[in-house]
Enzyme design. Structure first.
Site, PDB file in Angstrom:
ATOM      1  N   LYS A 142       5.125  -9.394   7.537  1.00 17.20           N
ATOM      2  CA  LYS A 142       4.695  -8.572   6.406  1.00 17.20           C
ATOM      3  C   LYS A 142       5.761  -8.513   5.306  1.00 17.20           C
ATOM      4  O   LYS A 142       5.436  -8.456   4.146  1.00 17.20           O
ATOM      5  CB  LYS A 142       4.348  -7.149   6.862  1.00 17.20           C
ATOM      6  N   TRP A 167      -3.405   0.577  14.341  1.00 11.34           N
ATOM      7  CA  TRP A 167      -2.196   0.095  15.045  1.00 11.34           C
ATOM      8  C   TRP A 167      -1.602   1.189  15.906  1.00 11.34           C
ATOM      9  O   TRP A 167      -1.178   0.952  17.044  1.00 11.34           O
ATOM     10  CB  TRP A 167      -1.170  -0.457  14.061  1.00 11.34           C
ATOM     11  N   ASP A 213       7.083   1.875  14.634  1.00 10.57           N
ATOM     12  CA  ASP A 213       6.520   0.583  14.257  1.00 10.57           C
ATOM     13  C   ASP A 213       6.666   0.501  12.734  1.00 10.57           C
ATOM     14  O   ASP A 213       5.994   1.224  12.008  1.00 10.57           O
ATOM     15  CB  ASP A 213       5.042   0.529  14.674  1.00 10.57           C
TER      16      ASP A 213
HETATM   17  C1  LIG Z   1       0.379  -6.237  11.476  1.00  9.32           C
HETATM   18  C2  LIG Z   1       0.753  -5.011  12.210  1.00  9.32           C
HETATM   19  C3  LIG Z   1       0.849  -4.989  13.610  1.00  9.32           C
HETATM   20  C4  LIG Z   1       0.498  -6.178  14.483  1.00  9.32           C
HETATM   21  O1  LIG Z   1       1.494  -7.107  14.425  1.00  9.32           O
HETATM   22  P1  LIG Z   1       1.430  -8.435  15.309  1.00  9.32           P
HETATM   23  O2  LIG Z   1       2.771  -9.033  15.040  1.00  9.32           O
HETATM   24  O3  LIG Z   1       0.291  -9.242  14.809  1.00  9.32           O
HETATM   25  O4  LIG Z   1       1.265  -8.042  16.729  1.00  9.32           O
HETATM   26  C5  LIG Z   1       1.253  -3.826  14.208  1.00  9.32           C
HETATM   27  N1  LIG Z   1       1.544  -2.723  13.486  1.00  9.32           N
HETATM   28  C6  LIG Z   1       1.449  -2.708  12.148  1.00  9.32           C
HETATM   29  C7  LIG Z   1       1.794  -1.466  11.380  1.00  9.32           C
HETATM   30  C8  LIG Z   1       1.052  -3.856  11.473  1.00  9.32           C
HETATM   31  O5  LIG Z   1       0.961  -3.852  10.125  1.00  9.32           O
END
Ligand SMILES: *Cc1c(COP(=O)(O)O)cnc(C)c1O
Length: 356
Positions: free
Chosen positions: A190, A99, A166
């Site tokens: 999540k 990511w 993030d």
């Molecule tokens: C799941 C995840 C993403 C991607 O998220 P989307 O909403 O599917 O774009 C990005 N960063 C992390 C750390 C993730 O766990």
């Protein structure tokens, strides 16, 4: 049979949030309309929006000078929106996994973006330490929890430049010192709701410093000005997010949730560390409390498929490791009860008894 949901995302949500969503999809608070069919400009939806924002502010102690936005596009669109809005010349990223790499890749489109430190040398099994954040960059970007590898940056870094994070997979799992960050974002799916809504916590004074023109929908100022109602927000997902946050509050807030999360993680890590058969993949001081990765020791490697079948029969769902790590990954998000972790531990011990 009871299922134990260890999915990495979308993932387990609190039962009460699902039940309340099911009711509201049919009839929202007895008004004779579904939450999916009312106007996003109605007073009913406005109240849902306001309460959801208030819950975020309360649970994470978000100061008044930060805005909370609910957008579309997932965390992946933020990989592009962040540099679009913030990157004038240079930015640095902490490269801690897939990511983080994807976020960095987008930033390269807009300017001089580089990895300040990386754990790629050991397949992202640790969080780099001892890096010095330069002061001549527009921002420093971190991924606080690396969902695929099971590493987590557990403290809030002091950064001399705007810190962007993030937090897709560890938001609401621990207290966060919001004022250390200029911008925090993530997909809801999540820990805080279903897929379809993206949260952004942003301090407005970091904006307006780039020369380029920004398309209206990708400009944070649009969404700040219109209070996340520039266009139709993901109403149903926001409703379930509200119900999820209400549950967090009912448990005792983020501080209490963090305590429970640590207990759950400890239970599983202890089982891994005391096992003859299983072994963790991550350096101990970088271990995540949200995604717990483990494999079988080399001498038992050929038993991984058998364990997968065994675990499946015992009701375990979603424990297959990401293809870039292999083995197993148990995601132990907020809503996962400790009983599910215990069931997985029992399952590992039983398998070991029969096979080691
Ligand atoms: C799941 C995840 C993403 C991607 O998220 P989307 O909403 O599917 O774009 C990005 N960063 C992390 C750390 C993730 O766990």
């Amino acid at each position: 049979m009871k299922k134990h949901n260890f999915n990495a995302g979308p993932c387990i949500l609190p039962e009460v949030a699902l039940q309340n969503t099911a009711k509201a999809v049919i009839d929202l608070d007895g008004i004779g309309m579904s939450v999916l069919t009312i106007s996003h400009r109605s007073k009913e939806f406005e109240a849902i929006m306001d309460e959801t924002k208030a819950l975020w502010r309360e649970l994470l102690h978000i100061p008044d000078n930060y805005h909370i936005l609910f957008l579309g596009g997932g965390a992946s669109l933020q990989f592009c929106m962040v540099p679009y809005n913030l990157l004038q010349k240079k930015a640095v990223y902490l490269e801690t996994g897939v990511w983080a790499k994807k976020a960095l890749q987008e930033a390269k489109i807009f300017g001089d973006a580089t990895a300040l430190a990386s754990s790629a040398d050991k397949n992202f099994t640790y969080i780099p330490k001892g890096f010095k954040i330069p002061t001549d960059v527009d921002y420093f970007h971190v991924t606080t929890n690396n969902t695929i590898y099971g590493t987590e940056l557990k403290e809030d870094i002091d950064s001399p430049v705007t810190l962007v994070a993030d937090m897709s997979s560890d938001i609401m799992s621990r207290p966060v010192d919001i004022k250390k960050y200029g911008l925090i974002y993530g997909g809801a799916q999540k820990n805080v709701g279903p897929a379809g809504v993206t949260f952004v916590i942003i301090r407005e004074d970091i904006l307006g410093k780039v020369d380029r023109k920004i398309p209206t929908m990708l400009d944070y100022r649009t969404h700040i000005k219109e209070d996340s109602m520039f266009n139709t927000p993901p109403c149903g997902a926001i409703f379930t997010m509200r119900e999820t946050l209400k549950w967090v509050k009912s448990i005792g807030g983020v501080e209490k949730i963090n305590e429970l999360n640590k207990k759950k993680a400890q239970l599983l890590y202890d089982a891994i560390d005391s096992s003859k058969m299983f072994v963790g993949t991550v350096e101990k001081d970088s271990r995540s409390i949200m995604n717990i990765c483990f494999v079988m020791k080399p001498e038992y490697k050929d038993k991984e498929d058998a364990f997968m079948d065994f675990a499946k029969k015992a009701g375990m769902v979603g424990i297959k490791g990401h293809r870039s790590v292999g083995g197993f990954r148990a995601s132990t998000y907020n809503a996962l009860p400790i009983e599910s972790v215990q069931a997985l531990v029992d399952c590992m011990r039983e398998f070991e008894k029969q096979n080691a």
